[in-house]
Enzyme design. Structure first.
Site, short mmCIF file in Angstrom:
data_model
loop_
_atom_site.label_atom_id
_atom_site.label_comp_id
_atom_site.label_asym_id
_atom_site.label_seq_id
_atom_site.Cartn_x
_atom_site.Cartn_y
_atom_site.Cartn_z
N ASN A 209 0.85 -1.19 0.00
CA ASN A 209 0.00 0.00 0.00
C ASN A 209 0.89 1.24 0.00
OD1 ASN A 209 0.53 0.77 2.90
ND2 ASN A 209 -0.43 -1.23 3.22
N LYS A 288 11.03 -16.25 -9.23
CA LYS A 288 10.29 -15.24 -9.96
C LYS A 288 9.43 -15.90 -11.03
CE LYS A 288 10.81 -11.40 -13.19
NZ LYS A 288 11.76 -10.56 -13.95
N PHE A 333 -6.20 3.76 13.81
CA PHE A 333 -6.23 4.70 12.68
C PHE A 333 -7.18 4.16 11.62
CE2 PHE A 333 -2.82 6.73 14.70
CZ PHE A 333 -2.53 7.93 14.05
N LYS A 347 -15.29 1.12 13.32
CA LYS A 347 -13.99 0.49 13.58
C LYS A 347 -13.61 0.61 15.05
CE LYS A 347 -9.29 0.22 11.72
NZ LYS A 347 -8.36 0.69 10.67
#
Length: 423
Positions: A209, A288, A333, A347
């Protein structure tokens, strides 16, 4: 709290410079060591000898007037300051600070110091409102300089409005409160999480993120500055760790959970500012994954070449802490894009937090990568306080101040009737 502190007062050329004399006197009487810097223009309003008599220290007006060959004055002043207060601050000095100019004793010292800097603007109401001055003040805010709000009233130029230097008593109280707050978290252990977790797909790819970790790092820095014992669990952050904190580096959500649980029982306050990935790949490739080349004559990839990644939920660290909580004060948060109050309260209650810091990351000036943020604080009773845009360092101090008031046993615990005054 002021005994043994070195406070530098920078006096710029304005009629309000006489108030700096009163501030200097109050600080000296409180036990502080006061060093005064004056611009050449300031010396037209109040003589350096006045400040020298009150402070009992040399007053600095010229970079090249070195009294001691063993030291460079502006570096010595910069190095030993615990706090620098520019009062009054003129539009000229504010502009110099904003653009990094150093052509006199004061501006040179300000570039050399690592001490906190406060600026108290005092000028004509129209000068204060000018776009250039406001832009320069905003630049300073974003760098972590604290801007003291000018008072309103009759100005020396004859206008009435905003632009007065606050009274010496008000400035003195601000300084006193600042140094009192330095030790307000002594004896408390804080656990802070910051950054964004990464969930590996293969050795070169991950799910992540946009979290920069700046808000969490600002909170850890502010708590350490206030005397707390701070443990910072950091995930994938590219900024240096604050001084005085113990850094624990992790990459994934599961690693963060393990580190947090190891520190949780010994913590008094937990601040979960990290952006933890909700999902991770069910399987991580050890090599990979190579993109399949097109078959000869083919113009595009086919459905058979698509890559489907199956995801499974990560542990909900905040919810787990809420369930395990015994004595800890937990601050969560919530980064949202709409219906901020609804999702923040949901929340807070589901995760059993005592305080929720929520922001709309789609708003200009808020979000992950910038140095500013716009947040609202919620507790069990709903919206507690909504802050305007300010630097993340300023917000960190404000959030900790509110949390301190709400800690169990606090003599200043916020009551319902005080909520409107806080907004």
């Amino acid at each position: 709290m002021l005994k043994g502190k070195t406070i530098v007062i920078g006096v710029c050329g304005g009629i309000a410079s006489y108030k700096a004399v009163g501030l200097c006197s109050m600080l000296v009487k409180a036990g502080a060591k006061v060093q005064v810097m004056m611009t050449q223009s300031a010396a037209k309003f109040v003589t350096p000898f006045t400040f020298q008599t009150i402070s009992r220290h040399q007053v600095y007006t010229d970079t090249f007037e070195e009294q001691d060959a063993a030291r460079i004055s502006h570096i010595d002043v910069a190095d030993h300051a615990d706090l620098i207060v520019i009062a009054p601050a003129t539009a000229n000095m504010i502009g110099k600070m904003a653009h990094g100019l150093a052509d006199d004793m004061m501006s040179t010292t300000l570039l050399a110091t690592t001490a906190p800097i406060w600026v108290s603007p005092a000028m004509n109401v129209h000068m204060l409102a000018h776009a250039a001055v406001q832009h320069n003040l905003e630049i300073l805010r974003q760098r972590g300089v604290r801007i003291l709000d000018p008072a309103e009233g009759q100005l020396a130029c004859g206008y009435t409005g905003k632009g007065r230097l606050p009274e010496p008593e008000d400035l003195f109280q601000e300084i006193q409160c600042y140094f009192q707050a330095e030790h307000s978290w002594q004896g408390k252990r804080l656990l802070v999480t910051a950054g964004g977790t990464r969930e590996r797909i293969d050795p070169v790819r991950y799910i992540g993120n946009d979290s920069s970790g700046k808000m969490g790092y600002a909170l850890a820095e502010a708590a350490a500055r206030k005397g707390a014992d701070v443990v910072l669990v950091s995930a994938n952050v590219a900024i240096p760790a604050p001084e005085g904190v113990r850094l624990v580096q992790v990459e994934t959500a599961e690693q963060m959970r393990s580190a947090v649980l190891q520190e949780f029982d010994q913590s008094h306050v937990v601040i979960k500012a990290a952006a933890v990935a909700d999902y991770r790949p069910i399987r991580t490739e050890t090599k990979k994954r190579k993109k399949q080349p097109l078959e000869p004559g083919a113009s595009q990839q086919t459905d058979a070449d698509n890559w489907t990644i199956e995801l499974v939920p990560n542990p909900d660290i905040l919810a787990e802490l809420g369930e395990r909580r015994t004595h800890q004060f937990i601050i969560g948060f919530a980064a949202e894009t709409h219906d901020l109050a609804h999702y923040a309260m949901d929340k807070l209650r589901r995760k059993k937090c005592q305080l929720m810091v929520a922001n709309d990351i789609s708003a200009e000036g808020a979000g992950f990568h910038g140095d500013t943020n716009i947040v609202s604080l919620f507790d069990d009773n709903g919206l507690l306080m909504a802050f305007p845009q300010m630097t993340k360092r300023e917000l960190a101090d404000r959030i900790l101040s509110v949390a301190e008031q709400k800690l169990p046993g606090s003599s200043s615990e916020v009551q319902g009737g005080e909520r409107d005054a806080l907004r």
